[in-house]
Write a protein that holds these residues in place. Structure first.
Motif, PDB file in Angstrom:
ATOM      1  N   ASP A  27      -4.274   5.229  -5.975  1.00  0.00           N
ATOM      2  CA  ASP A  27      -3.814   4.020  -6.651  1.00  0.00           C
ATOM      3  C   ASP A  27      -3.501   2.946  -5.617  1.00  0.00           C
ATOM      4  N   GLN A  28      -2.280   2.431  -5.635  1.00  0.00           N
ATOM      5  CA  GLN A  28      -1.923   1.373  -4.694  1.00  0.00           C
ATOM      6  C   GLN A  28      -1.219   1.909  -3.453  1.00  0.00           C
ATOM      7  N   HIS A  29      -1.218   3.213  -3.247  1.00  0.00           N
ATOM      8  CA  HIS A  29      -0.516   3.829  -2.121  1.00  0.00           C
ATOM      9  C   HIS A  29      -1.477   4.189  -0.992  1.00  0.00           C
ATOM     10  N   THR A  30      -1.010   4.013   0.233  1.00  0.00           N
ATOM     11  CA  THR A  30      -1.773   4.409   1.416  1.00  0.00           C
ATOM     12  C   THR A  30      -0.874   5.283   2.277  1.00  0.00           C
ATOM     13  N   TYR A  31      -1.403   6.391   2.749  1.00  0.00           N
ATOM     14  CA  TYR A  31      -0.660   7.310   3.597  1.00  0.00           C
ATOM     15  C   TYR A  31      -1.153   7.131   5.031  1.00  0.00           C
ATOM     16  N   VAL A  32      -0.197   6.921   5.934  1.00  0.00           N
ATOM     17  CA  VAL A  32      -0.524   6.592   7.323  1.00  0.00           C
ATOM     18  C   VAL A  32       0.151   7.599   8.259  1.00  0.00           C
ATOM     19  N   ARG A  33      -0.612   8.101   9.222  1.00  0.00           N
ATOM     20  CA  ARG A  33      -0.064   8.942  10.285  1.00  0.00           C
ATOM     21  C   ARG A  33       0.065   8.068  11.529  1.00  0.00           C
ATOM     22  N   LEU A  34       1.207   8.148  12.199  1.00  0.00           N
ATOM     23  CA  LEU A  34       1.466   7.343  13.383  1.00  0.00           C
ATOM     24  C   LEU A  34       1.554   8.231  14.613  1.00  0.00           C
ATOM     25  N   ASP A  35       0.856   7.847  15.694  1.00  0.00           N
ATOM     26  CA  ASP A  35       0.990   8.556  16.966  1.00  0.00           C
ATOM     27  C   ASP A  35       2.372   8.334  17.561  1.00  0.00           C
ATOM     28  N   GLY A  91      -2.626   3.545  17.201  1.00  0.00           N
ATOM     29  CA  GLY A  91      -2.522   4.956  16.857  1.00  0.00           C
ATOM     30  C   GLY A  91      -2.175   5.210  15.404  1.00  0.00           C
ATOM     31  N   ALA A  92      -2.262   4.194  14.553  1.00  0.00           N
ATOM     32  CA  ALA A  92      -2.025   4.376  13.121  1.00  0.00           C
ATOM     33  C   ALA A  92      -3.341   4.781  12.467  1.00  0.00           C
ATOM     34  N   THR A  93      -3.305   5.854  11.690  1.00  0.00           N
ATOM     35  CA  THR A  93      -4.499   6.359  11.020  1.00  0.00           C
ATOM     36  C   THR A  93      -4.219   6.537   9.539  1.00  0.00           C
ATOM     37  N   VAL A  94      -5.057   5.948   8.688  1.00  0.00           N
ATOM     38  CA  VAL A  94      -4.928   6.159   7.250  1.00  0.00           C
ATOM     39  C   VAL A  94      -5.438   7.565   6.951  1.00  0.00           C
ATOM     40  N   THR A  95      -4.575   8.386   6.350  1.00  0.00           N
ATOM     41  CA  THR A  95      -4.941   9.781   6.056  1.00  0.00           C
ATOM     42  C   THR A  95      -5.259  10.013   4.589  1.00  0.00           C
ATOM     43  N   GLY A  96      -4.943   9.035   3.737  1.00  0.00           N
ATOM     44  CA  GLY A  96      -5.257   9.198   2.327  1.00  0.00           C
ATOM     45  C   GLY A  96      -4.813   7.987   1.530  1.00  0.00           C
ATOM     46  N   THR A  97      -5.376   7.868   0.339  1.00  0.00           N
ATOM     47  CA  THR A  97      -4.990   6.791  -0.576  1.00  0.00           C
ATOM     48  C   THR A  97      -5.003   7.332  -1.994  1.00  0.00           C
ATOM     49  N   VAL A 152       1.489  -4.782   7.042  1.00  0.00           N
ATOM     50  CA  VAL A 152       0.311  -4.011   7.458  1.00  0.00           C
ATOM     51  C   VAL A 152      -0.895  -4.630   6.770  1.00  0.00           C
ATOM     52  N   ARG A 153      -1.886  -4.974   7.545  1.00  0.00           N
ATOM     53  CA  ARG A 153      -3.120  -5.542   6.971  1.00  0.00           C
ATOM     54  C   ARG A 153      -4.189  -4.471   6.926  1.00  0.00           C
ATOM     55  N   LEU A 154      -4.779  -4.309   5.762  1.00  0.00           N
ATOM     56  CA  LEU A 154      -5.865  -3.361   5.570  1.00  0.00           C
ATOM     57  C   LEU A 154      -7.042  -4.086   4.931  1.00  0.00           C
ATOM     58  N   GLY A 155      -8.236  -3.600   5.184  1.00  0.00           N
ATOM     59  CA  GLY A 155      -9.422  -4.162   4.549  1.00  0.00           C
ATOM     60  C   GLY A 155      -9.967  -3.178   3.533  1.00  0.00           C
ATOM     61  N   LEU A 156     -10.922  -3.631   2.772  1.00  0.00           N
ATOM     62  CA  LEU A 156     -11.570  -2.775   1.777  1.00  0.00           C
ATOM     63  C   LEU A 156     -12.919  -2.319   2.299  1.00  0.00           C
ATOM     64  N   SER A 157     -13.282  -1.099   1.974  1.00  0.00           N
ATOM     65  CA  SER A 157     -14.575  -0.594   2.421  1.00  0.00           C
ATOM     66  C   SER A 157     -15.720  -1.176   1.597  1.00  0.00           C
ATOM     67  N   HIS A 158     -15.427  -1.618   0.382  1.00  0.00           N
ATOM     68  CA  HIS A 158     -16.461  -2.184  -0.477  1.00  0.00           C
ATOM     69  C   HIS A 158     -15.814  -3.196  -1.414  1.00  0.00           C
ATOM     70  N   PRO A 159     -16.389  -4.399  -1.561  1.00  0.00           N
ATOM     71  CA  PRO A 159     -15.759  -5.430  -2.394  1.00  0.00           C
ATOM     72  C   PRO A 159     -15.574  -5.032  -3.853  1.00  0.00           C
ATOM     73  N   HIS A 188       7.970   5.813  15.360  1.00  0.00           N
ATOM     74  CA  HIS A 188       8.663   4.641  14.801  1.00  0.00           C
ATOM     75  C   HIS A 188       7.899   3.352  15.059  1.00  0.00           C
ATOM     76  N   ALA A 189       6.567   3.443  15.092  1.00  0.00           N
ATOM     77  CA  ALA A 189       5.745   2.260  15.351  1.00  0.00           C
ATOM     78  C   ALA A 189       5.833   1.253  14.209  1.00  0.00           C
ATOM     79  N   LEU A 190       6.114   1.707  13.006  1.00  0.00           N
ATOM     80  CA  LEU A 190       6.267   0.832  11.841  1.00  0.00           C
ATOM     81  C   LEU A 190       7.613   1.098  11.187  1.00  0.00           C
ATOM     82  N   ALA A 191       8.169   0.052  10.589  1.00  0.00           N
ATOM     83  CA  ALA A 191       9.431   0.177   9.864  1.00  0.00           C
ATOM     84  C   ALA A 191       9.253  -0.389   8.465  1.00  0.00           C
TER      85      ALA A 191
END
Length: 72
Positions: free
Chosen positions: A14-22, A6-12, A33-40, A25-28
């Motif tokens: 620079d080096q920051h990622t904003y995540v909404r959690l269903d 239920g974690a959804t990236v809502t924005g990025t 957190v592992r993320l991939g890139l949409s394009h190399p 307290h699913a993350l502390a």
């Protein structure tokens, strides 16, 4: 490492990622957190080096074996 269903990236930016959690307290702080890139090209354009990582052996914790220099 813990799963975060239920974690959804809502924005990025620079080096920051904003995540909404269903689950609130699913993350502390300190959780991995592992993320991939949409394009190399994003990786080569944004970072001068990237980590060479291998999956963990049984415990799921990845091991960093070095860094690779990038050029774009």
């Amino acid at each position: 490492m813990v799963p975060a269903p239920g974690a959804t990236v809502t924005g990025t930016n620079d080096q920051h990622t904003y995540v909404r959690l269903d689950e609130p307290h699913a993350l502390a702080v300190g959780d991995m957190v592992r993320l991939g890139l949409s394009h190399p090209c994003t990786m080569f354009d944004k970072w001068r080096a990237v980590l060479l990582v291998e999956p963990g052996a049984g415990d799921g914790v990845p091991t960093v074996h070095g860094a690779l220099r990038t050029a774009f």
